[in-house]
Enzyme design. Sequence first.
Site, PDB file in Angstrom:
ATOM      1  N   CYS A   2       0.833  -1.288  -0.014  1.00 40.05           N
ATOM      2  CA  CYS A   2       0.022  -0.029  -0.126  1.00 40.05           C
ATOM      3  C   CYS A   2       0.831   1.341   0.138  1.00 40.05           C
ATOM      4  CB  CYS A   2      -0.941   0.095   1.294  1.00 40.05           C
ATOM      5  SG  CYS A   2      -1.935  -1.372   1.449  1.00 40.05           S
ATOM      6  N   ARG A  27       5.550  -0.130  -5.802  1.00 41.29           N
ATOM      7  CA  ARG A  27       5.474  -1.012  -4.636  1.00 41.29           C
ATOM      8  C   ARG A  27       4.541  -2.041  -4.494  1.00 41.29           C
ATOM      9  NH1 ARG A  27       6.975   2.757  -0.013  1.00 41.29           N
ATOM     10  NH2 ARG A  27       5.318   1.535   1.314  1.00 41.29           N
ATOM     11  N   TRP A  74      -2.754  -2.757  -1.488  1.00 39.95           N
ATOM     12  CA  TRP A  74      -2.694  -4.323  -1.865  1.00 39.95           C
ATOM     13  C   TRP A  74      -3.434  -5.036  -0.721  1.00 39.95           C
ATOM     14  CZ3 TRP A  74      -0.089  -8.389   0.631  1.00 39.95           C
ATOM     15  CH2 TRP A  74       0.791  -9.305  -0.363  1.00 39.95           C
ATOM     16  N   ASN A  98      -2.155   1.969   5.566  1.00 42.17           N
ATOM     17  CA  ASN A  98      -1.048   0.804   5.179  1.00 42.17           C
ATOM     18  C   ASN A  98      -0.786   0.140   6.381  1.00 42.17           C
ATOM     19  OD1 ASN A  98       1.016  -0.579   4.125  1.00 42.17           O
ATOM     20  ND2 ASN A  98       2.397   1.211   3.933  1.00 42.17           N
ATOM     21  N   GLY A  99      -0.830  -1.276   6.357  1.00 39.07           N
ATOM     22  CA  GLY A  99      -0.634  -1.951   7.698  1.00 39.07           C
ATOM     23  C   GLY A  99      -1.685  -3.074   7.806  1.00 39.07           C
ATOM     24  N   GLU A 482      18.947 -17.478  -6.797  1.00 36.91           N
ATOM     25  CA  GLU A 482      18.525 -16.034  -7.292  1.00 36.91           C
ATOM     26  C   GLU A 482      18.051 -15.960  -8.795  1.00 36.91           C
ATOM     27  OE1 GLU A 482      17.613 -13.304  -5.706  1.00 36.91           O
ATOM     28  OE2 GLU A 482      17.854 -11.942  -7.445  1.00 36.91           O
ATOM     29  N   LYS A 486      14.270 -14.876  -9.789  1.00 33.37           N
ATOM     30  CA  LYS A 486      14.063 -13.689 -10.802  1.00 33.37           C
ATOM     31  C   LYS A 486      13.226 -14.364 -11.904  1.00 33.37           C
ATOM     32  CE  LYS A 486      15.079 -11.041  -9.222  1.00 33.37           C
ATOM     33  NZ  LYS A 486      15.331 -10.697  -8.362  1.00 33.37           N
ATOM     34  N   GLU A 489       9.508 -14.796 -10.591  1.00 32.40           N
ATOM     35  CA  GLU A 489       8.716 -13.753 -10.252  1.00 32.40           C
ATOM     36  C   GLU A 489       8.356 -12.803 -11.318  1.00 32.40           C
ATOM     37  OE1 GLU A 489      10.575 -11.455  -6.931  1.00 32.40           O
ATOM     38  OE2 GLU A 489      12.516 -11.294  -8.210  1.00 32.40           O
ATOM     39  N   HIS A 505      19.415 -36.209  -5.391  1.00 33.60           N
ATOM     40  CA  HIS A 505      18.546 -36.771  -4.395  1.00 33.60           C
ATOM     41  C   HIS A 505      17.155 -36.302  -4.614  1.00 33.60           C
ATOM     42  CE1 HIS A 505      22.118 -37.838  -1.986  1.00 33.60           C
ATOM     43  NE2 HIS A 505      22.772 -36.770  -2.411  1.00 33.60           N
ATOM     44  N   LYS A 604       6.670  -4.262  -3.899  1.00 31.50           N
ATOM     45  CA  LYS A 604       8.323  -4.103  -4.062  1.00 31.50           C
ATOM     46  C   LYS A 604       8.655  -3.973  -2.465  1.00 31.50           C
ATOM     47  CE  LYS A 604      12.390  -2.523  -5.434  1.00 31.50           C
ATOM     48  NZ  LYS A 604      13.187  -3.710  -5.802  1.00 31.50           N
TER      49      LYS A 604
HETATM   50  C1  G6P Z   1       9.743  -8.356  -1.746  1.00 31.03           C
HETATM   51  C2  G6P Z   1      10.479  -7.722  -3.101  1.00 31.03           C
HETATM   52  C3  G6P Z   1      11.711  -8.418  -3.211  1.00 31.03           C
HETATM   53  C4  G6P Z   1      12.761  -8.246  -2.253  1.00 31.03           C
HETATM   54  C5  G6P Z   1      11.913  -8.544  -0.870  1.00 31.03           C
HETATM   55  C6  G6P Z   1      12.812  -8.200   0.474  1.00 31.03           C
HETATM   56  O1  G6P Z   1       9.431  -9.603  -1.694  1.00 31.03           O
HETATM   57  O2  G6P Z   1       9.730  -8.152  -4.236  1.00 31.03           O
HETATM   58  O3  G6P Z   1      12.382  -8.011  -4.525  1.00 31.03           O
HETATM   59  O4  G6P Z   1      13.779  -8.885  -2.201  1.00 31.03           O
HETATM   60  O5  G6P Z   1      10.705  -8.298  -0.665  1.00 31.03           O
HETATM   61  O6  G6P Z   1      12.917  -6.878   0.412  1.00 31.03           O
HETATM   62  P1  G6P Z   1      13.971  -5.907   0.942  1.00 31.03           P
HETATM   63  O7  G6P Z   1      13.420  -4.321   0.529  1.00 31.03           O
HETATM   64  O8  G6P Z   1      13.896  -5.974   2.624  1.00 31.03           O
HETATM   65  O9  G6P Z   1      15.201  -6.055   0.334  1.00 31.03           O
END
Ligand code: G6P
Length: 609
Positions: A2, A27, A74, A98-99, A482, A486, A489, A505, A604
């Site tokens: 949010c 965000r 959100w 927000n929250g 990672e 990527k 997502e 395994h 985000k």
């Molecule tokens: C969300 C974002 C990710 C990020 C994660 C942790 O899931 O989409 O890209 O890695 O939060 O966020 P931070 O700001 O703590 O790195």
Amino acid sequence: MCGIVGATAQRNVAPIILTGLSRLEYRGYDSAGICTLENDEFNCLKTTSKVATLINKVKERGCKGFLGIAHTRWATHGIPSETNAHPHICGNLALVHNGIIENFKELKAKLQEKGYVFKSETDTEVLLCLIHYHQQDSNSLKEALLKALNEVTGSYAIALINKSEPGVLYTARSGSPLVIGLGIGENFVASDVLALLPVTRRFIYLDEQEVAIVTTDKIDVCGLDGKEHIKKAQDADLDAESISKGSFDHFMQKEIFEQPSSLRNTLTERLDDDSVRLETVIGLKKDSFKDLQNIQIVACGTSFHAGLVGKYWFEELTHIPCNVDIASEYRYRHAVVGNNSLFITISQSGETADTLASLRLAKTQGYKNSLCICNVNGSSLVRESDFTLLTRAGAEIGVASTKAFTTQLLSLLMLALIIAEQKGSLTAQKRHELIESIRQLPSLCEKFLSKDKDILALASEFADKHHCLFLGRGVMYPIALEGALKLKEISYIHAEGYAAGELKHGPIALIDRNMPVVVVAPDNALMGKLVSNIEEVRARGGKLYIFNSEEHVLKADTQTKVISLSDCPEILQPILFTIPLQLLAYHCAVINGTDVDQPRNLAKSVTVE
Ligand code: G6P
């Protein structure tokens, strides 16, 4: 997650808060709304579509005023719908939030008994009605707000307006971020500074459990007990341009290509001949790590993967045992804290709810110090940690983290060198060699980026796949994780990262000619072992895509594509081999037509648990 924007001014605030809202789109959200005070009445418009749709609605139907609030939601309580979207209105009050209000069910039941009827399924409307209810037994809205905030549990950042107080914006935070932007004869509030950079660069950061009453020429801040707090304003170190795509198609693409300069920034004035300068870590002293015996890293998402790489480096370079946890796990397990332990958080935003909660828990658990590696100066993690290492990646807008990750890795490497120096675990000669390697990083990064076209061609073979495996060994294992994150997502292709030695395994059962297997295979000490794992895939008909060093080129054949990348010092391999994986995910997403910068369901900045 949010986003909140609000403004009080002597001009129409609708364009300001809508611009702010667009700048918070990154965000992640699923609906949006605005409410202004116009001729003593609220004018509220909402959409379950994008902010652009809200802007069109405002143009068509009109919405203006000198006081206003806006929100991107959100969904947490209730589906994305116009009824559930904020702002919510109850009598003379309008609220954005927000929250999560955790005790909303009990409060709702009490309010229903008192005759309140709820239109939405949200916890926000409960908070709003609670404030409204307390107006009856209070002398001011401030008093009612404080009573309500003292009754709720959970997290909030809010902006509240009152029909009978035309120039006043009420705001408060606990567990969710909020900043106040200072203008001349006008003031603003927002979830983060990026929203307000077109109108101001001067900010007051609200601390936990603070309430602010914002008018056009005054900011009064107090605690939840009503006592006044004196706050200092700070200048933001970002400018409005930091969220422009420039000539790129997407923020993610721009941020991938910005990596040579973001890595250069991370290094600026931080390296000496054989040491990383102490002032790289804010608050650090010459002997802060002299007695260090244990390291605990906590983070989420991509930042967690950076932590996993950090473990390899800390143990190799400092000889100190290092544990890495996902923040949402750490905060609910009973961690045993060793002697002289350092608690490290890693976060792009510095506001991730689980990471922040873990830091707060760690402070009660007997750690000697806390340190955060973070991209946002002034964020909650930075303010609450003993030491800070700022990654200096610049604003990262794409939901999928790219330049924040590589600068986190570089920061971890610099931190390992600082600790190694204080512990005496590396000779000056060895530190000098490592620093010389680190200096090459930005230019090597450019070389890795120059493979973009080859990776685009590769992506065209990938984009129609439904599943994919990523393999790596040693310090490249977290990079495989990672790479898989990527891809999944942003392209929605199901991808899993595995330690290559684990293949037999379980995941080997999945290998057939429809299962692409990406192998992160730089030339390093584990190459021989990795080659055996590659053969295991080949023998079962799997299709291989190998990211390899020029020095040690593996053989391509009908089953195997080899992408050879520049040779680089072994210590830099995790950082540099991340780049082709970012590009692969990016191109697959573009080919698949997904929303690259704002992928479905993702946020985000995850400011709720
Ligand atoms: C969300 C974002 C990710 C990020 C994660 C942790 O899931 O989409 O890209 O890695 O939060 O966020 P931070 O700001 O703590 O790195």
